[in-house]
Design an enzyme around this catalytic site. Structure first.
Site, PDB file in Angstrom:
ATOM      1  N   LYS A 112      30.987 -20.779  16.357  1.00 48.70           N
ATOM      2  CA  LYS A 112      30.016 -19.702  15.718  1.00 48.70           C
ATOM      3  C   LYS A 112      29.562 -18.917  16.838  1.00 48.70           C
ATOM      4  O   LYS A 112      29.258 -17.652  16.677  1.00 48.70           O
ATOM      5  CB  LYS A 112      28.907 -20.371  15.153  1.00 48.70           C
ATOM      6  CG  LYS A 112      29.441 -21.225  13.989  1.00 48.70           C
ATOM      7  CD  LYS A 112      28.051 -21.880  13.150  1.00 48.70           C
ATOM      8  CE  LYS A 112      29.004 -22.704  12.052  1.00 48.70           C
ATOM      9  NZ  LYS A 112      28.123 -22.890  10.780  1.00 48.70           N
ATOM     10  N   LYS A 195      40.447 -22.989   8.190  1.00 49.72           N
ATOM     11  CA  LYS A 195      39.792 -23.499   7.084  1.00 49.72           C
ATOM     12  C   LYS A 195      39.271 -22.357   6.184  1.00 49.72           C
ATOM     13  O   LYS A 195      38.819 -21.206   6.850  1.00 49.72           O
ATOM     14  CB  LYS A 195      38.529 -24.240   7.664  1.00 49.72           C
ATOM     15  CG  LYS A 195      37.492 -23.788   8.208  1.00 49.72           C
ATOM     16  CD  LYS A 195      36.393 -24.784   8.201  1.00 49.72           C
ATOM     17  CE  LYS A 195      34.945 -23.936   8.858  1.00 49.72           C
ATOM     18  NZ  LYS A 195      33.880 -24.529   8.915  1.00 49.72           N
ATOM     19  N   LYS A 198      33.034 -19.015   5.050  1.00 49.67           N
ATOM     20  CA  LYS A 198      32.451 -17.749   4.578  1.00 49.67           C
ATOM     21  C   LYS A 198      32.365 -16.839   5.497  1.00 49.67           C
ATOM     22  O   LYS A 198      32.440 -15.540   5.247  1.00 49.67           O
ATOM     23  CB  LYS A 198      30.686 -18.023   4.065  1.00 49.67           C
ATOM     24  CG  LYS A 198      30.155 -18.282   5.533  1.00 49.67           C
ATOM     25  CD  LYS A 198      28.687 -18.321   5.480  1.00 49.67           C
ATOM     26  CE  LYS A 198      27.929 -18.775   6.687  1.00 49.67           C
ATOM     27  NZ  LYS A 198      27.621 -20.141   6.901  1.00 49.67           N
TER      28      LYS A 198
END
Ligand code: AQP
Length: 332
Positions: A112, A195, A198
């Site tokens: 992230k 994966k 979003k």
């Protein structure tokens, strides 16, 4: 009854199929057998910049989707994380128990932070796995139903619980991950080696449950497979086809070998057409139910008020015991 605790972020508006198959679906099942606590984690959401109005709207939307997915406030405790201040309070204690290097090894943080850009990533993002530790330990959860991407955080939770118990005396239950092998990781439809997320590189690979059903059908039909035509479950050689089989199997209850047999000699088109239909049948009523809950804000608010009260009763008790163990002077 054993206890489960889990949370979901309100940040993307719509939940995606990975959230649903990897986590929320299990939450619905577990409310029948477990003392279940589920929350919308708005404290986690602000680890990346949020527009206040959107955050508030997305938090309501997340609750509406959880109810639409089948959570029943009479069978589980459903609440918003910021309504229970003990999360941030225990989070601080856990921060002080975590090594800097230990936190630096969290792969979700690294991913992230890389997406944010190293200079822009917040300290909150760095310590979010530790807040998650507090989320879980506050409720003395036995099991945590999540997708595979969260496994490392459950390991951290176990380590910190053991560390605290060892240093200050038996205080926390050591939780276990509850990760179903079949749906632990749902993959992006355009890049079936990563994966579904979003923050996907193309929206075409991401199935948002609140997309128009037509859009969903189109995304399924243009899913990346391979140049072969054989429908066989093989994650290494045929990740795209395997992902589609997993999704179809989970949504219909048909076993994978049964599906392999059903589509033998039929080609990818047939599989995609059927899956598109199953998806549309799933998302259409889901979208409608979500809207019904959104149209009734009083009911939503009363569900959340009741949930926060139930959650706080448990959280306050754990926090008080923790503060006492740590050596904080009780407030008179
Ligand atoms: N692709 C996935 N397969 C299986 N489970 C998944 N989960 C997420 N993606 C998959 C599980 O969903 C739960 C909620 O996760 P979250 O609150 O982290 O939701 P999110 O931020 O929307 O998830 P993303 O898309 O994965 O976000 P980014 O892009 O920020 O990483 C968790 O139990 C998670 O395991």
């Amino acid at each position: 009854r054993p206890r489960v605790l889990s949370g979901i972020q309100p940040t993307a508006g719509s939940f995606h199929l990975g959230n649903y198959l990897g986590a929320v679906r299990q939450w619905v099942a577990l409310q029948e057998t477990h003392d279940a606590f589920y929350m919308v984690v708005d404290l986690h959401a602000i680890t990346i910049p949020q527009d206040p109005k959107e955050l508030r709207a997305n938090t309501r939307l997340a609750v509406a989707q959880l109810l639409a997915a089948g959570l029943d406030p009479d069978r589980c405790t459903l609440f918003v994380q910021s309504h229970v201040p003990e999360h941030a309070q225990l989070g601080w204690v856990m921060n002080c128990l975590t090594g800097f290097g230990e936190a630096s090894r969290m792969t979700q943080f690294k991913d992230k932070a890389a997406k944010q850009g190293a200079d822009r990533a917040s300290v909150g993002l760095f310590t979010y796995p530790v807040l998650q530790v507090a989320d879980i330990l506050l409720y003395q959860a036995n099991e945590v139903p999540v997708g595979e991407d969260q496994r490392q955080h459950i390991e951290l939770t176990r380590d910190l619980a053991e560390r605290f118990n060892g240093r200050f005396g038996e205080t926390f239950t050591i939780p276990k991950p509850y990760i179903l092998k079949e749906t632990a990781k749902i993959y992006d439809l355009q890049d079936p080696t990563v994966k579904m997320s979003k923050s996907a590189s193309t929206p075409k690979g991401l199935i948002n449950l609140l997309d128009e059903p037509k859009v969903t059908a189109k995304k399924v039909k243009s899913a990346v497979t391979d140049t072969d035509t054989v429908i066989r479950y093989d994650v290494v050689e045929k990740p795209g086809v395997s992902n589609l089989l997993t999704i179809l199997s989970t949504l219909t209850g048909a076993e994978i070998p049964e599906l392999e047999e059903r589509y033998a000699g039929k080609g990818y088109g047939a599989l995609k057409t059927d899956l598109a239909e199953v998806m549309v049948e799933f998302v259409t009523p889901f979208k409608e139910r979500t809207q019904q809950y959104l149209d009734d804000p009083e009911t939503l608010d009363s569900v959340l008020a009741k949930g926060a009260e139930k959650a706080r009763a448990v959280a306050a008790e754990t926090l008080a015991r923790t503060y006492d163990r740590v050596g904080f002077l009780p407030a008179k």
